[in-house]
Design an enzyme around this catalytic site. Structure first.
Site, PDB file in Angstrom:
ATOM      1  N   ARG A  41       0.841  -1.210   0.000  1.00 34.20           N
ATOM      2  CA  ARG A  41       0.000   0.000   0.000  1.00 34.20           C
ATOM      3  C   ARG A  41       0.870   1.252   0.000  1.00 34.20           C
ATOM      4  O   ARG A  41       0.560   2.233  -0.690  1.00 34.20           O
ATOM      5  CB  ARG A  41      -0.947  -0.015   1.210  1.00 34.20           C
ATOM      6  CG  ARG A  41      -1.967   1.111   1.170  1.00 34.20           C
ATOM      7  CD  ARG A  41      -3.033   0.976   2.237  1.00 34.20           C
ATOM      8  NE  ARG A  41      -2.504   1.120   3.586  1.00 34.20           N
ATOM      9  CZ  ARG A  41      -3.226   0.955   4.689  1.00 34.20           C
ATOM     10  NH1 ARG A  41      -4.513   0.632   4.604  1.00 34.20           N
ATOM     11  NH2 ARG A  41      -2.678   1.112   5.875  1.00 34.20           N
ATOM     12  N   LYS A  43      -2.553   6.966   1.314  1.00 35.22           N
ATOM     13  CA  LYS A  43      -2.372   7.259   2.746  1.00 35.22           C
ATOM     14  C   LYS A  43      -1.296   8.333   2.825  1.00 35.22           C
ATOM     15  O   LYS A  43      -0.112   8.048   3.033  1.00 35.22           O
ATOM     16  CB  LYS A  43      -1.984   5.967   3.476  1.00 35.22           C
ATOM     17  CG  LYS A  43      -2.370   5.988   4.936  1.00 35.22           C
ATOM     18  CD  LYS A  43      -2.418   4.593   5.501  1.00 35.22           C
ATOM     19  CE  LYS A  43      -2.325   4.604   7.010  1.00 35.22           C
ATOM     20  NZ  LYS A  43      -3.358   5.356   7.704  1.00 35.22           N
ATOM     21  N   GLU A  52     -16.134   6.252   5.318  1.00 39.06           N
ATOM     22  CA  GLU A  52     -15.408   5.553   6.393  1.00 39.06           C
ATOM     23  C   GLU A  52     -15.440   6.455   7.619  1.00 39.06           C
ATOM     24  O   GLU A  52     -16.128   7.467   7.625  1.00 39.06           O
ATOM     25  CB  GLU A  52     -13.976   5.263   5.963  1.00 39.06           C
ATOM     26  CG  GLU A  52     -13.178   6.513   5.597  1.00 39.06           C
ATOM     27  CD  GLU A  52     -11.744   6.222   5.174  1.00 39.06           C
ATOM     28  OE1 GLU A  52     -11.249   5.121   5.445  1.00 39.06           O
ATOM     29  OE2 GLU A  52     -11.126   7.125   4.582  1.00 39.06           O
TER      30      GLU A  52
END
Ligand code: PXG
Length: 288
Positions: A50, A149, A182
């Site tokens: 990721r 992220k 989220e």
């Protein structure tokens, strides 16, 4: 505590970056939050994958290979004598001149902090969390893909502040269309009768590593879970809700926007899934 920075380990008091680092000046960089359980780094490969994808998306060339990063993460745990903890792996754009262009930053900086973990207080796992919907929307994917992220967490920080002002520890963030994306640092799952659902990444959810592990467990146990758009109405009327995150693991939610969820106690399936998750945490790890 020893921190990895500039290619080596230094005392935490000496772990410093330049004021010209674009990570500081512009939030230009990427990161991962990773758990260490009983000497095993949980899903390290997935976290590094990721990180690589986040870096690629923002045109950041990682200065270390996957193996080098993996070795440095494990070493950070070892030198700090940790067998359980939380690892923060940060890659900043590096030092550059004032100005937005990333092109004048030649040396991205890799920082690894391995420390003890601050968890949600235990009583929330037995009593459940009360949460709200934040008025702060999740960032539009056309502005910055929420799958990245990045070091730009102001959007989530604002929503976390909304939660705090309402006397809660977490808040749901909606996307531009008003669907649930989220929470500020956790993914969300809900159950209606025998069907579980969680928002897809294109609705604005980070592809959480914990979320992925829970989806794997559900599949193995034959529990149906759809990745689908979720409305606030569906949240308010759910039979069960839980959140997932590296720090939270699975945490039950018993109230959203003043509406009681299910019986008002942590759901039975949530607690079973939490057990199943905890059984697996050392199985899917990279040993130190
Ligand atoms: N959504 C967002 C926006 C996140 O930042 C998660 C979901 C859960 O993903 P993982 O991979 O952890 O299952 C996150 C990650 C903290 C902290 O200090 C936690 C996160 C991010 C930043 C800080 O607790 N969670």
């Amino acid at each position: 505590m020893k921190v990895y920075i500039n290619g080596g380990f230094v005392d935490e008091a000496d772990a410093k970056i330049s004021v010209f680092d674009h990570g500081l000046l512009y939030g230009d960089g990427v990161f991962e939050g990773i758990r260490l359980y009983k000497g095993c780094v949980f899903k390290l490969e997935e976290h590094l994958e990721r990180l690589e994808m986040s870096a690629k998306a923002i045109l950041l060339d990682l200065p270390m290979s996957r193996q080098e990063l993996s070795d440095a993460v494990c070493e950070a745990c070892r030198v700090n004598g940790l067998s359980d903890g939380y690892i923060r792996l940060v890659v900043t754009r590096g030092v550059g001149t004032l100005g937005l262009s990333h092109k004048n930053c030649k040396n991205p900086q890799v920082i690894i902090i391995a420390d003890k973990i601050a968890l949600y207080p235990k009583e929330f796992y037995t009593q459940g969390l009360r949460i709200i919907t934040s008025p702060t929307r999740r960032i539009n994917p056309a502005a910055l893909p929420p799958m990245v992220k990045s070091l730009n967490y102001l959007n989530n920080i604002m929503a976390k502040a909304d939660a705090g002002l309402a006397g809660c520890l977490e808040a749901i963030m909606l996307n531009d269309q008003g669907y649930v994306a989220e929470c500020t640092g956790d993914n969300i799952f809900l159950r209606h009768k025998d069907r579980w659902a969680t928002p897809p990444s294109h609705a604005g959810a980070l592809k959480g590593i914990t979320r992925g592990a829970v989806l794997e467990i559900m599949e193995a146990e034959g529990i149906a879970c759809a990745e689908t758009n979720i409305t606030r109405y569906e949240v308010w009327t759910a039979d069960e809700i839980f959140l997932t995150g590296t720090a939270a693991e699975l945490i039950p939610v018993v109230e959203v926007d003043g509406r009681r969820i299910g019986s008002g106690s942590p759901g039975e399936q949530t607690l079973k899934l939490l057990d199943a998750f905890q059984d697996r945490v050392t199985r899917d790890g990279t040993m130190l």
